[in-house]
Design a protein around this motif. Structure first.
Motif, PDB file in Angstrom:
ATOM      1  N   CYS A  78      -3.328  39.749  63.424  1.00 23.59           N
ATOM      2  CA  CYS A  78      -4.534  39.128  63.977  1.00 23.59           C
ATOM      3  C   CYS A  78      -5.636  39.025  62.925  1.00 23.59           C
ATOM      4  CB  CYS A  78      -5.099  39.991  65.113  1.00 23.59           C
ATOM      5  SG  CYS A  78      -3.987  40.422  66.418  1.00 23.59           S
ATOM      6  N   ARG A  79      -6.591  38.177  63.209  1.00 24.89           N
ATOM      7  CA  ARG A  79      -7.853  38.096  62.468  1.00 24.89           C
ATOM      8  C   ARG A  79      -7.664  38.031  60.952  1.00 24.89           C
ATOM      9  NH1 ARG A  79      -9.135  38.934  67.309  1.00 24.89           N
ATOM     10  NH2 ARG A  79      -8.446  40.875  68.189  1.00 24.89           N
ATOM     11  N   VAL A  80      -6.887  37.050  60.554  1.00 30.70           N
ATOM     12  CA  VAL A  80      -6.586  36.832  59.133  1.00 30.70           C
ATOM     13  C   VAL A  80      -7.744  36.049  58.508  1.00 30.70           C
ATOM     14  CG1 VAL A  80      -4.969  35.731  57.536  1.00 30.70           C
ATOM     15  CG2 VAL A  80      -4.118  36.797  59.652  1.00 30.70           C
ATOM     16  N   LEU A  81      -8.290  36.564  57.409  1.00 28.06           N
ATOM     17  CA  LEU A  81      -9.424  35.908  56.770  1.00 28.06           C
ATOM     18  C   LEU A  81      -9.427  36.166  55.275  1.00 28.06           C
ATOM     19  CD1 LEU A  81     -12.264  34.451  57.259  1.00 28.06           C
ATOM     20  CD2 LEU A  81     -13.207  36.753  57.053  1.00 28.06           C
ATOM     21  N   ILE A  82      -9.631  35.095  54.529  1.00 29.39           N
ATOM     22  CA  ILE A  82      -9.898  35.192  53.085  1.00 29.39           C
ATOM     23  C   ILE A  82     -11.316  34.662  52.877  1.00 29.39           C
ATOM     24  CG2 ILE A  82      -9.320  34.248  50.800  1.00 29.39           C
ATOM     25  CD1 ILE A  82      -7.242  36.269  51.671  1.00 29.39           C
ATOM     26  N   ALA A  83     -12.114  35.375  52.097  1.00 33.64           N
ATOM     27  CA  ALA A  83     -13.494  34.955  51.820  1.00 33.64           C
ATOM     28  C   ALA A  83     -13.505  33.543  51.240  1.00 33.64           C
ATOM     29  CB  ALA A  83     -14.152  35.936  50.860  1.00 33.64           C
ATOM     30  N   ASP A  84     -14.534  32.786  51.600  1.00 32.71           N
ATOM     31  CA  ASP A  84     -14.664  31.376  51.198  1.00 32.71           C
ATOM     32  C   ASP A  84     -14.318  31.095  49.741  1.00 32.71           C
ATOM     33  OD1 ASP A  84     -15.333  30.138  53.564  1.00 32.71           O
ATOM     34  OD2 ASP A  84     -17.495  30.165  53.204  1.00 32.71           O
ATOM     35  N   LYS A  85     -14.933  31.847  48.833  1.00 34.80           N
ATOM     36  CA  LYS A  85     -14.776  31.515  47.406  1.00 34.80           C
ATOM     37  C   LYS A  85     -13.373  31.803  46.870  1.00 34.80           C
ATOM     38  CE  LYS A  85     -16.786  35.713  45.385  1.00 34.80           C
ATOM     39  NZ  LYS A  85     -17.830  36.238  44.509  1.00 34.80           N
ATOM     40  N   PHE A  86     -12.522  32.434  47.667  1.00 36.74           N
ATOM     41  CA  PHE A  86     -11.161  32.737  47.219  1.00 36.74           C
ATOM     42  C   PHE A  86     -10.099  31.906  47.934  1.00 36.74           C
ATOM     43  CE2 PHE A  86     -13.668  36.489  46.237  1.00 36.74           C
ATOM     44  CZ  PHE A  86     -13.344  36.675  44.905  1.00 36.74           C
ATOM     45  N   ARG A  87     -10.539  30.989  48.782  1.00 31.98           N
ATOM     46  CA  ARG A  87      -9.573  30.158  49.514  1.00 31.98           C
ATOM     47  C   ARG A  87      -8.953  29.114  48.597  1.00 31.98           C
ATOM     48  NH1 ARG A  87     -13.130  29.626  54.940  1.00 31.98           N
ATOM     49  NH2 ARG A  87     -12.947  31.810  55.500  1.00 31.98           N
ATOM     50  N   GLY A  88      -7.750  28.677  48.976  1.00 37.89           N
ATOM     51  CA  GLY A  88      -7.075  27.629  48.226  1.00 37.89           C
ATOM     52  C   GLY A  88      -6.384  28.115  46.964  1.00 37.89           C
ATOM     53  N   GLN A  89      -6.236  29.436  46.810  1.00 33.42           N
ATOM     54  CA  GLN A  89      -5.609  30.000  45.610  1.00 33.42           C
ATOM     55  C   GLN A  89      -4.302  30.721  45.925  1.00 33.42           C
ATOM     56  OE1 GLN A  89      -8.503  32.327  43.292  1.00 33.42           O
ATOM     57  NE2 GLN A  89     -10.157  31.242  44.318  1.00 33.42           N
ATOM     58  N   GLY A  90      -3.817  30.576  47.164  1.00 34.55           N
ATOM     59  CA  GLY A  90      -2.568  31.241  47.550  1.00 34.55           C
ATOM     60  C   GLY A  90      -2.724  32.717  47.868  1.00 34.55           C
ATOM     61  N   LEU A  91      -3.958  33.197  47.948  1.00 36.30           N
ATOM     62  CA  LEU A  91      -4.189  34.618  48.186  1.00 36.30           C
ATOM     63  C   LEU A  91      -3.906  35.025  49.629  1.00 36.30           C
ATOM     64  CD1 LEU A  91      -7.333  34.958  45.926  1.00 36.30           C
ATOM     65  CD2 LEU A  91      -5.076  35.959  45.504  1.00 36.30           C
ATOM     66  N   ALA A  92      -4.114  34.125  50.565  1.00 34.33           N
ATOM     67  CA  ALA A  92      -3.798  34.435  51.967  1.00 34.33           C
ATOM     68  C   ALA A  92      -2.303  34.716  52.109  1.00 34.33           C
ATOM     69  CB  ALA A  92      -4.217  33.296  52.891  1.00 34.33           C
ATOM     70  N   GLN A  93      -1.499  33.928  51.430  1.00 37.56           N
ATOM     71  CA  GLN A  93      -0.051  34.134  51.477  1.00 37.56           C
ATOM     72  C   GLN A  93       0.312  35.505  50.896  1.00 37.56           C
ATOM     73  OE1 GLN A  93       2.210  30.705  50.427  1.00 37.56           O
ATOM     74  NE2 GLN A  93       4.112  31.822  50.281  1.00 37.56           N
ATOM     75  N   GLN A  94      -0.341  35.891  49.807  1.00 40.76           N
ATOM     76  CA  GLN A  94      -0.073  37.195  49.205  1.00 40.76           C
ATOM     77  C   GLN A  94      -0.523  38.332  50.128  1.00 40.76           C
ATOM     78  OE1 GLN A  94      -1.167  37.392  44.984  1.00 40.76           O
ATOM     79  NE2 GLN A  94      -1.042  35.168  44.936  1.00 40.76           N
ATOM     80  N   MET A  95      -1.685  38.157  50.774  1.00 34.67           N
ATOM     81  CA  MET A  95      -2.161  39.161  51.724  1.00 34.67           C
ATOM     82  C   MET A  95      -1.185  39.276  52.895  1.00 34.67           C
ATOM     83  SD  MET A  95      -5.806  39.436  53.789  1.00 34.67           S
ATOM     84  CE  MET A  95      -5.538  37.995  54.831  1.00 34.67           C
ATOM     85  N   MET A  96      -0.714  38.134  53.372  1.00 37.11           N
ATOM     86  CA  MET A  96       0.236  38.131  54.493  1.00 37.11           C
ATOM     87  C   MET A  96       1.546  38.807  54.096  1.00 37.11           C
ATOM     88  SD  MET A  96      -0.954  36.929  57.352  1.00 37.11           S
ATOM     89  CE  MET A  96       0.539  36.476  58.226  1.00 37.11           C
ATOM     90  N   GLN A  97       2.009  38.571  52.877  1.00 34.40           N
ATOM     91  CA  GLN A  97       3.243  39.236  52.423  1.00 34.40           C
ATOM     92  C   GLN A  97       3.069  40.754  52.449  1.00 34.40           C
ATOM     93  OE1 GLN A  97       3.598  37.080  48.699  1.00 34.40           O
ATOM     94  NE2 GLN A  97       5.373  35.947  49.451  1.00 34.40           N
ATOM     95  N   LEU A  98       1.896  41.231  52.051  1.00 34.35           N
ATOM     96  CA  LEU A  98       1.626  42.671  52.058  1.00 34.35           C
ATOM     97  C   LEU A  98       1.604  43.227  53.481  1.00 34.35           C
ATOM     98  CD1 LEU A  98      -1.149  42.985  49.307  1.00 34.35           C
ATOM     99  CD2 LEU A  98       1.226  43.770  49.162  1.00 34.35           C
ATOM    100  N   ILE A  99       0.971  42.516  54.406  1.00 35.22           N
ATOM    101  CA  ILE A  99       0.882  43.025  55.783  1.00 35.22           C
ATOM    102  C   ILE A  99       2.245  42.949  56.476  1.00 35.22           C
ATOM    103  CG2 ILE A  99       0.147  40.951  57.053  1.00 35.22           C
ATOM    104  CD1 ILE A  99      -1.398  44.439  57.496  1.00 35.22           C
ATOM    105  N   ILE A 100       3.032  41.930  56.159  1.00 37.24           N
ATOM    106  CA  ILE A 100       4.385  41.826  56.714  1.00 37.24           C
ATOM    107  C   ILE A 100       5.233  43.002  56.227  1.00 37.24           C
ATOM    108  CG2 ILE A 100       6.540  40.475  56.612  1.00 37.24           C
ATOM    109  CD1 ILE A 100       4.657  37.941  56.503  1.00 37.24           C
TER     110      ILE A 100
END
Length: 162
Positions: A78-100
């Motif tokens: 739930c409540r997945v968020l990447i700060a504005d200035k870091f969006r579009g760099q594939g970091l959400a995918q990396q964060m999701m891989q860690l939580i998975i």
């Protein structure tokens, strides 16, 4: 890159990131009212089933993600968020891989679920790339400023973990 426990001293950072009513609803659904407050966050995080995390990149907090224990074998992301200035760099995918990985390894989850609004195309693409499959669509239960938002329910099972 790392996930660490979300603690009270992180509340101001999260409040700073959630800076519009639309983002508040996109991120928090009906669980939070805008503007986000420390009291709302504290009350939510006190729930035994809520496991919130901060995502750090180069020792800087840049994201938030939460696991919600549905049962001993199922957790909802739930409540997945990447700060504005870091969006579009594939970091959400990396964060999701860690939580998975954390859900499967540390909490012995066999099934991960998540909900995502249909118009959140970047999140949908991210979740699909990570092996989440659409299991159902819900219409008419979420509304923002008089518009109904279609909600997709997705899941990933341990056997298709990447």
């Amino acid at each position: 890159m790392a996930l660490r426990a979300f603690v009270e001293s992180d509340y101001p950072q999260l409040i700073d990131w959630i800076n519009t009513p639309e983002l508040n609803y996109l991120w928090g659904g009906p669980a939070y009212n805008y503007p986000l407050t420390s009291m709302q966050i504290h009350k939510h995080c006190l729930q035994e089933s809520v496991l919130p995390f901060i995502f750090e990149y180069q020792s800087e907090p840049i994201g938030f993600v939460e696991l919600y224990k549905v049962s001993t074998s199922e957790y909802r992301i739930c409540r997945v968020l990447i700060a504005d200035k870091f969006r579009g760099q594939g970091l959400a995918q990396q964060m999701m891989q860690l939580i998975i990985s954390k859900a499967f390894a540390d909490y012995q989850a066999n099934r991960l679920t998540l909900n995502v609004f249909a118009h959140n195309t970047s999140a949908l693409l991210c979740y699909t790339k990570l092996g989440f499959n659409l299991v159902s669509t819900e219409m008419g239960t979420r509304e923002f400023k008089g518009k109904l938002w279609e909600l997709f329910k997705m899941e990933k099972r341990r056997h298709n973990h990447v």
